[in-house]
Scaffold this motif. Sequence first.
Motif, mmCIF file in Angstrom:
data_model
loop_
_atom_site.group_PDB
_atom_site.id
_atom_site.type_symbol
_atom_site.label_atom_id
_atom_site.label_comp_id
_atom_site.label_asym_id
_atom_site.label_seq_id
_atom_site.Cartn_x
_atom_site.Cartn_y
_atom_site.Cartn_z
ATOM 1 N N ALA A 22 41.503 43.029 25.437
ATOM 2 C CA ALA A 22 41.977 43.489 26.763
ATOM 3 C C ALA A 22 41.572 43.128 28.034
ATOM 4 N N GLU A 23 40.419 42.431 28.079
ATOM 5 C CA GLU A 23 39.931 41.656 29.420
ATOM 6 C C GLU A 23 41.016 40.374 29.568
ATOM 7 N N ILE A 24 41.227 39.786 28.126
ATOM 8 C CA ILE A 24 42.020 38.406 28.413
ATOM 9 C C ILE A 24 43.548 38.764 28.774
ATOM 10 N N ALA A 25 43.985 40.175 28.442
ATOM 11 C CA ALA A 25 45.431 40.473 28.800
ATOM 12 C C ALA A 25 45.447 40.643 30.438
ATOM 13 N N VAL A 26 44.435 41.527 30.832
ATOM 14 C CA VAL A 26 44.335 41.736 32.150
ATOM 15 C C VAL A 26 44.145 40.598 33.196
ATOM 16 N N LYS A 27 43.439 39.668 32.708
ATOM 17 C CA LYS A 27 43.120 38.400 33.370
ATOM 18 C C LYS A 27 44.293 37.392 33.524
ATOM 19 N N ALA A 28 45.006 37.558 32.204
ATOM 20 C CA ALA A 28 46.406 36.685 32.325
ATOM 21 C C ALA A 28 47.515 37.358 33.210
ATOM 22 N N LEU A 30 47.129 39.110 35.910
ATOM 23 C CA LEU A 30 46.463 39.139 37.403
ATOM 24 C C LEU A 30 46.834 37.509 37.629
ATOM 25 N N ALA A 31 46.731 36.705 36.891
ATOM 26 C CA ALA A 31 46.828 35.115 37.169
ATOM 27 C C ALA A 31 48.195 34.859 37.593
ATOM 28 N N VAL A 32 49.069 35.297 36.997
ATOM 29 C CA VAL A 32 50.443 35.200 36.996
ATOM 30 C C VAL A 32 51.048 36.256 37.924
ATOM 31 N N ALA A 33 50.390 37.366 38.409
ATOM 32 C CA ALA A 33 51.292 38.457 39.207
ATOM 33 C C ALA A 33 51.453 37.796 40.467
ATOM 34 N N ASP A 34 52.530 38.349 41.113
ATOM 35 C CA ASP A 34 52.953 38.373 42.483
ATOM 36 C C ASP A 34 52.570 39.706 43.079
ATOM 37 N N LEU A 35 51.092 39.544 43.755
ATOM 38 C CA LEU A 35 50.646 40.819 44.379
ATOM 39 C C LEU A 35 51.594 41.477 45.529
ATOM 40 N N GLU A 36 52.160 40.242 46.203
ATOM 41 C CA GLU A 36 52.966 40.850 47.518
ATOM 42 C C GLU A 36 54.234 41.574 47.107
ATOM 43 N N LYS A 235 49.310 39.168 18.103
ATOM 44 C CA LYS A 235 50.324 38.972 19.212
ATOM 45 C C LYS A 235 51.066 40.173 19.505
ATOM 46 N N ARG A 236 51.333 40.993 18.675
ATOM 47 C CA ARG A 236 52.097 42.436 19.036
ATOM 48 C C ARG A 236 51.351 43.219 19.961
ATOM 49 N N SER A 237 49.899 43.207 19.335
ATOM 50 C CA SER A 237 48.979 44.184 20.113
ATOM 51 C C SER A 237 48.599 43.850 21.441
ATOM 52 N N LEU A 238 48.922 42.281 21.668
ATOM 53 C CA LEU A 238 48.697 41.758 23.019
ATOM 54 C C LEU A 238 49.882 41.835 23.920
ATOM 55 N N HIS A 239 51.029 41.638 23.310
ATOM 56 C CA HIS A 239 52.164 42.219 23.954
ATOM 57 C C HIS A 239 52.328 43.491 24.772
ATOM 58 N N ASP A 240 51.598 44.543 23.868
ATOM 59 C CA ASP A 240 51.810 45.995 24.348
ATOM 60 C C ASP A 240 50.774 46.010 25.743
ATOM 61 N N ALA A 241 49.516 45.329 25.443
ATOM 62 C CA ALA A 241 48.450 45.350 26.697
ATOM 63 C C ALA A 241 48.901 44.608 27.806
ATOM 64 N N LEU A 242 49.660 43.546 27.502
ATOM 65 C CA LEU A 242 50.148 42.699 28.663
ATOM 66 C C LEU A 242 51.336 43.542 29.467
ATOM 67 N N CYS A 243 52.069 44.464 28.824
ATOM 68 C CA CYS A 243 52.963 45.280 29.397
ATOM 69 C C CYS A 243 52.448 46.251 30.128
ATOM 70 N N VAL A 244 51.258 46.885 29.641
ATOM 71 C CA VAL A 244 50.518 47.926 30.151
ATOM 72 C C VAL A 244 49.900 47.414 31.531
ATOM 73 N N ALA A 245 49.369 46.232 31.597
ATOM 74 C CA ALA A 245 48.760 45.777 32.665
ATOM 75 C C ALA A 245 50.078 45.360 33.701
ATOM 76 N N ARG A 246 51.136 45.039 33.259
ATOM 77 C CA ARG A 246 52.286 44.635 34.220
ATOM 78 C C ARG A 246 52.575 45.886 34.894
ATOM 79 N N ASN A 247 52.759 47.016 33.901
ATOM 80 C CA ASN A 247 53.290 47.998 34.696
ATOM 81 C C ASN A 247 52.073 48.879 35.528
ATOM 82 N N LEU A 248 50.709 48.529 35.441
ATOM 83 C CA LEU A 248 49.881 49.144 36.657
ATOM 84 C C LEU A 248 50.162 47.990 37.917
ATOM 85 N N ILE A 249 50.669 46.831 37.551
ATOM 86 C CA ILE A 249 50.776 46.113 39.108
ATOM 87 C C ILE A 249 51.960 46.624 39.732
#
Length: 375
Positions: A22-28, A30-36, A235-249
């Motif tokens: 989960a922490e890896i997914a969030v860090k990944a 945040l590293a590529v997010a365009d926060l603006e 990989k499938r579980s991480l994809h779910d976690a990445l999508c959740v973190a993306r939705n929060l951004i």
Amino acid sequence: THFRLQSRSTPKNVNRCKRTLAEIAVKAVLAVADLERKDVNLDLIKVEGKVGGKLEDTELVYGIIVDKDMSHPQMPKRIEDAKIAILTCPFEPPKPKTKHKVDIDTVEKFQTLREQEQKYFDEMVQKCKDVGATLVICQWGFDDEANHLLMHRNLPAVRWVGGVELELIAIATGGRIVPRFQELSPEKLGKAGIVREKSFGTTKDRMLYIEQCANSRAVTIFIRGGNKMMIEETKRSLHDALCVARNLIRNNSIVYGGGSAEISCSVAVEAAADRYPGVEQYAIRSFADALDAIPLALAENSGLSPIDTLTAVKSQQVKESNPHCGIDCNDVGTNDMKEQNVFETLIGKQQQILLATQVVKMILKIDDVISPSDY
């Protein structure tokens, strides 16, 4: 801010590392997010997996990992402050086309041809060195003689790198892909702090790490596991976690989980039904009943009595005016999902209800159903 991402579909073998992943997914993200712009391009997150090692060895690399190695075993395994030439053109002397024929009937002619090819390749290598390249990454291969010459001219090279990897390397290093050798110039070189070749244990497997890139907005999640199935599951579980973190951004609004959001919506819809005197009241009450299906299923899957648990939680929500009460799946001792820190993204919840409603509307549009007995 700490996020705890937990998918209901997370398999048990991945579950023991859910905090780390989960922490890896969030860090990944945040590293590529365009926060603006509040947007995330998930294509910049490459998920790579290799059999061997433990699931705990999974790591986040701020750069690109390529499943290749240096083309010659005697080339340096680590290059610092690398300037990378990214080529999609052949990096070898030109070969005669199939419709042409070269007759070599004497040793002298063969020697002349060999010297000519070597001279041509030497010029190519010198051109790379003149523009300042310290590493060449090529989409195509080069023969053993060219490889040998590269090693002697101290120009490390990597061959047979795929198109997707080349694009990511270009994005990460800030370089340009060079389609014609004549167009190679210093400003088209990519820059990386460290390029290193890593071998795994006693196996022959080696991979190339390109780290500390000029444009670090491209990261790689490198998964390790005991077998291929484990890696694919992760990989499938991480994809779910990445999508959740993306939705929060995209939208940082959340609703609380454990069926609490569905129960509070169901209570509100039932209350609204009384304001409609006509036949619409039946449809509205049915919608409220449908919303109860989620907490019912959660209670059943947790080994609780579904109807008793749902009615108890629903009455607790109404009595306490607390929309955060849900099904206590983990037997923590409290129904308050805010205390348990169980939540879902608002975007995800909206999509679930919207898609379910659209499917029902689509089915209702069918005028007649033909059964096999009608024939």
